[in-house]
Scaffold this motif. Structure first.
Motif, short mmCIF file in Angstrom:
data_model
loop_
_atom_site.label_atom_id
_atom_site.label_comp_id
_atom_site.label_asym_id
_atom_site.label_seq_id
_atom_site.Cartn_x
_atom_site.Cartn_y
_atom_site.Cartn_z
N SER A 33 3.94 11.49 -3.63
CA SER A 33 4.39 12.44 -2.61
C SER A 33 5.71 13.10 -3.01
N HIS A 34 6.05 14.15 -2.29
CA HIS A 34 7.37 14.78 -2.43
C HIS A 34 8.44 13.77 -2.02
N ASP A 35 9.57 13.80 -2.69
CA ASP A 35 10.62 12.81 -2.41
C ASP A 35 11.20 12.92 -1.01
N PHE A 36 11.00 14.06 -0.35
CA PHE A 36 11.53 14.22 1.01
C PHE A 36 10.51 13.81 2.09
N LEU A 37 9.32 13.41 1.67
CA LEU A 37 8.32 13.03 2.67
C LEU A 37 8.82 11.83 3.46
N MET A 38 8.76 11.94 4.79
CA MET A 38 9.27 10.89 5.68
C MET A 38 8.25 10.57 6.77
N PHE A 39 8.23 9.32 7.16
CA PHE A 39 7.52 8.88 8.36
C PHE A 39 8.46 7.99 9.15
N LYS A 40 8.34 8.05 10.46
CA LYS A 40 9.22 7.23 11.29
C LYS A 40 8.87 5.75 11.19
N ASN A 41 7.59 5.45 10.97
CA ASN A 41 7.16 4.06 10.83
C ASN A 41 5.79 4.03 10.17
N LEU A 42 5.32 2.83 9.87
CA LEU A 42 4.04 2.68 9.19
C LEU A 42 2.88 3.18 10.04
N ASP A 43 2.93 2.95 11.34
CA ASP A 43 1.85 3.41 12.23
C ASP A 43 1.66 4.92 12.15
N SER A 44 2.76 5.65 12.08
CA SER A 44 2.64 7.12 12.02
C SER A 44 2.05 7.56 10.69
N ALA A 45 2.33 6.81 9.60
CA ALA A 45 1.74 7.15 8.30
C ALA A 45 0.23 6.92 8.32
N TRP A 46 -0.19 5.77 8.87
CA TRP A 46 -1.63 5.50 8.94
C TRP A 46 -2.32 6.44 9.93
N SER A 68 1.62 -6.60 2.40
CA SER A 68 1.82 -7.60 1.36
C SER A 68 3.29 -7.97 1.26
N THR A 69 3.54 -9.21 0.87
CA THR A 69 4.92 -9.64 0.63
C THR A 69 5.52 -8.96 -0.60
N LYS A 70 4.68 -8.30 -1.37
CA LYS A 70 5.15 -7.59 -2.56
C LYS A 70 5.60 -6.17 -2.25
N GLY A 71 5.59 -5.80 -0.94
CA GLY A 71 6.18 -4.53 -0.55
C GLY A 71 5.22 -3.37 -0.42
N TYR A 72 3.94 -3.63 -0.37
CA TYR A 72 3.01 -2.54 -0.15
C TYR A 72 2.16 -2.81 1.08
N HIS A 73 1.53 -1.76 1.60
CA HIS A 73 0.77 -1.83 2.85
C HIS A 73 -0.63 -1.29 2.62
N GLU A 74 -1.60 -1.85 3.34
CA GLU A 74 -3.00 -1.47 3.14
C GLU A 74 -3.66 -1.05 4.45
N ILE A 129 8.49 1.46 -10.00
CA ILE A 129 8.99 2.28 -8.88
C ILE A 129 9.05 3.73 -9.32
N ILE A 130 8.21 4.54 -8.72
CA ILE A 130 8.16 5.96 -9.06
C ILE A 130 8.60 6.82 -7.88
N GLY A 131 8.03 6.59 -6.74
CA GLY A 131 8.32 7.41 -5.56
C GLY A 131 9.45 6.85 -4.72
N ARG A 132 9.81 7.58 -3.70
CA ARG A 132 10.85 7.18 -2.75
C ARG A 132 10.22 6.50 -1.54
N ASP A 133 10.97 5.61 -0.92
CA ASP A 133 10.53 4.94 0.29
C ASP A 133 10.24 5.98 1.38
N LYS A 161 11.77 14.43 8.87
CA LYS A 161 11.57 14.05 10.27
C LYS A 161 12.93 13.84 10.94
N PHE A 162 13.21 14.65 11.95
CA PHE A 162 14.50 14.59 12.63
C PHE A 162 14.42 13.71 13.87
N GLU A 163 15.55 13.08 14.19
CA GLU A 163 15.65 12.27 15.39
C GLU A 163 16.86 12.74 16.21
#
Length: 555
Positions: A33-46, A68-74, A129-133, A161-163
C-alpha cells in the motif's frame, strides 16, 4: 555514498500462482500500500475488504478472523455465488503495509481439497519489513509534507484519516493553504474532512474562512455544501448568513446545485430557506436550483403561494424572457434539420418550474398572458406540466390533446410522470397506460424520437426469475434510417413485478445487433442470458453468428 531517498509513494502488486500435479491452483497476490494509507483500527480495515468483495456481487460465508503473535492479522472467508455451488476460498493476511490475498476455487458444499487446506494453513508472510503500519497516526507527517511541498502529500492525501484531535491543524492548513502552488483539490478535501469530525463547533471558523475566501469561489461553494449536509436549523441559519455576505460564482453550476441537494430530503427544513433565498434568484448560476426547490415545496403543499408572492413579477418577467428564447430555438430547429441543436435541459426544466409557480396567480391578466404563450412551446415536458396543473385545479383539458401526447413517444413519459406527480393519472389514456408503452418511450429517454427516421417495433414480453424475484422483460427492435448499418438492434427493458407501472427499469440492455442469420427468438435468448449473468463481470454470451462476445459490458 548517500543512501537513495525512499520512494514513499511506491505501491506495487505481485501475483504468483501455485499448482499441484492435479491442476489445482492457489493464487497469491501481494499488495504493497501507499505509505500514507491509514485505518483507525483492524475492524475498519477488514470492513473495507469485505465491502470490496460484496461490491463484486459475492455472498460472504464462513468468515473467520484471527491475529498472530508474530504481528500479522488474518481474515478468511468463502465467496459464494447463489447460482452455483462453486466458490472461492479467500484469505487476507495483513502485515504492516502489506496485504497478501490467497485464493482457491472450492465447492461450497464439500470440504476444500487437501492441497488447498494445507496451503492456506501453512502460508506465512515474510518477516521483512517493507510497508508502514496501517494503524499509525500519519497526520503530522502529512502536514509536514504539505508544508514542504513534498509530492507525497499530493499522492497520498486521500489515504489520511483525521480525528477530532487534528481539528486545529486542519483549520490552520485550510486557512493558510498556498493556492499559488496549485493542487487546490487538497484544500477542498481538507474542508470536507474537517466537516466530518464530530462534536466540533465550526461556526466561527466557517465565518472567518468564508470571508477570507472572496477570491476562491470553489472553496466557498464546498464549504456551503458541507454546511447544508448538517440538515438542521442552525446550519440553515448559518448558510443564509454566509450567502448574504458573499455568493460563490462558478462556471460549473453543478457545484451550486449541490449546495441545495440535502434540502430535497428535508422539505420542512428547506422551507426555512425562503423567501430569503429568492433574493439571489436573479443571478443566473442560482436561478435554476432556487426555483426548482421552490416548485417542489409548492407541489408537495409544504408552502403556500403567498410565501413568494412579492417575487411574482420577477418570476413572470424571467418566464416571459425564457419563452421568447425558447421560441427562437424552436424556429431554428424547425428550419435547420441538418443541424438540430438540442434544447437546453436547464431552460426547459426552469420553464416547467415557472408554470408550477405562476399557476396560483392564473387569474392575473399578466400571468394569463404568459399561459396563453405557453401553448406555443413545443417541449413535451413543459406541455405536460401545464396540462397537469390545469387538471389538478379542475380546469377543462382537451381530450384530444391528452390522447395525442400519450400517443407521441416523446410526450408519453413526461405526461405520465407529471400526471403521477399531481395525482391525476386517471386522465392518462387507457390505451397507452401499460408497462409496454412506457418501456417503448424509455427507449428514447435522453434523445428524441423522429418518426421520419426512427423505427421501433415491439417484439414480445417475457416472464423472468432473477434472485428469487419475478420480473417482466419487454423486447424491442429499433433502428435509425440514417445509420450506415441498416440492420435492427434489439433491446430489453426489465421491470420488477408487483410495483405498478414504472418509469425506471430494473435493467436496460445495451443494443444487440440482429445479424442477417439471426432469428428474433435467438437474440431474445442472448439478451435474456446477458441479463441473468449481469452480475458476473467476466461472463460473456457466445453468439454463433455474431462478432465476438456479448457480455455485461455490452458489445
Amino acid at each position: 555514498m548517500a543512501r537513495p531517498k525512499q520512494n514513499h509513494t511506491t505501491r506495487f502488486i505481485k501475483k504468483t500462482i501455485y499448482k499441484n500435479e492435479n491442476g489445482e491452483a492457489v493464487s497469491v497476490e501481494l499488495n504493497k500500500s501507499h505509505d500514507f494509507l491509514m485505518f483507525k483500527n483492524l475492524d475498519s480495515a477488514w470492513a473495507l475488504r469485505k465491502k470490496l468483495y460484496a461490491h463484486k456481487k459475492y455472498t460472504i460465508i464462513n468468515e473467520e478472523t484471527k491475529s498472530s503473535t508474530k504481528g500479522y492479522h488474518e481474515l478468511q472467508m468463502t465467496l459464494a455465488d447463489t447460482a452455483s455451488t462453486r466458490g472461492v476460498l479467500v484469505k487476507n493476511i495483513l502485515k504492516d503495509g502489506l496485504l497478501y490475498e490467497l485464493k482457491g476455487v472450492v465447492d461450497t458444499v464439500e470440504k476444500p481439497s487437501t492441497f488447498i487446506t494445507e496451503f492456506f494453513a501453512n502460508f506465512v508472510p515474510k518477516d521483512t519489513i517493507i510497508g508502514r503500519d496501517l494503524f499509525e497516526d500519519k497526520v503530522p507527517e502529512f502536514f509536514n509534507a504539505l508544508d514542504t511541498n513534498d509530492s507525497i502529500a499530493l499522492d497520498g492525501y486521500r489515504y489520511i484519516k483525521f480525528e477530532t484531535k487534528h481539528a486545529d491543524a486542519l483549520k490552520k492548513h485550510i486557512s493558510e493553504f498556498d493556492l499559488s502552488k496549485g493542487e487546490r483539490q487538497i484544500q477542498l478535501h481538507l474542508i470536507r474532512e474537517l466537516a466530518e469530525l464530530k462534536d466540533i463547533d465550526l461556526t466561527e471558523f466557517y465565518k472567518s474562512f468564508y470571508a477570507k475566501s472572496y477570491n476562491n469561489s470553489t472553496a466557498q461553494a464546498v464549504l456551503l455544501q458541507e454546511i447544508a449536509k448538517k440538515s438542521d436549523e442552525a446550519s440553515t441559519k448559518l448558510l443564509l448568513e454566509l450567502m448574504e455576505t458573499d455568493l460563490p460564482l462558478l462556471s460549473n453550476t453543478f457545484n451550486i446545485s449541490l449546495i441545495f441537494k440535502p434540502y430535497r430530503e428535508n422539505l420542512e427544513l428547506a422551507k426555512k430557506l425562503y423567501p430569503k433565498l429568492l433574493d439571489y434568484s436573479s443571478i443566473p448560476e442560482y436561478k435554476e436550483p432556487i426555483f426548482s426547490l421552490l416548485s417542489e415545496l409548492l407541489m408537495t403543499n409544504t408552502i403556500k403561494p403567498k410565501l413568494y408572492k412579492k417575487y411574482r413579477t420577477q418570476i413572470l418577467n424571467d418566464a416571459k424572457t425564457l419563452i421568447k428564447r425558447q421560441l427562437s430555438r424552436d424556429i431554428v430547429n424547425t428550419h435547420n434539420d441538418f443541424y438540430n441543436p438540442r434544447t437546453s435541459k436547464t431552460n426547459t426544466s426552469l420553464l416547467e418550474d415557472y408554470v408550477i409557480l405562476l399557476y396560483p396567480f392564473y387569474t392575473d391578466r399578466s400571468v394569463e398572458q404568459f399561459f396563453n404563450q405557453i401553448s406555443l412551446i413545443e417541449d413535451p415536458g413543459v406541455q405536460a406540466t401545464y396540462l397537469a396543473q390545469l387538471l389538478k385545479n379542475g380546469k377543462p383539458v382537451s381530450e384530444q390533446k391528452l390522447t395525442d401526447m400519450a400517443l407521441d413517444i416523446n410526450g408519453r413519459l413526461p405526461l405520465f410522470n407529471k400526471l403521477k406527480e399531481t395525482d391525476m393519472l386517471s386522465h392518462f389514456r387507457a390505451a397507452y397506460n401499460s408497462q409496454q408503452y412506457l418501456a417503448e418511450a424509455l427507449l428514447f429517454e435522453g434523445s428524441k424520437y423522429n418518426p421520419a427516421k426512427d423505427s421501433v417495433v415491439f417484439v414480445t414480453q417475457k416472464s423472468l426469475l432473477f434472485k428469487e424475484k419475478q420480473y417482466t422483460g419487454y423486447y424491442f427492435k429499433k433502428r435509425n434510417k440514417e445509420d450506415y448499418d441498416k440492420n435492427f438492434s434489439m433491446y430489453v427493458l426489465i421491470f420488477e413485478n408487483g410495483k405498478g407501472l414504472q418509469t425506471k427499469p430494473f435493467y436496460e440492455s445495451d443494443a444487440m445487433r440482429i445479424e442477417d442469420t439471426d432469428r428474433d427468438k435467438d437474440v431474445i435468448e442472448y439478451l435474456t442470458e446477458a441479463f441473468e449473468l449481469k452480475d458476473r463481470k467476466r461472463a460473456d454470451i457466445y453468439r454463433p453468428h455474431g462478432y465476438g462476445m456479448y457480455g455485461h459490458h455490452g458489445l
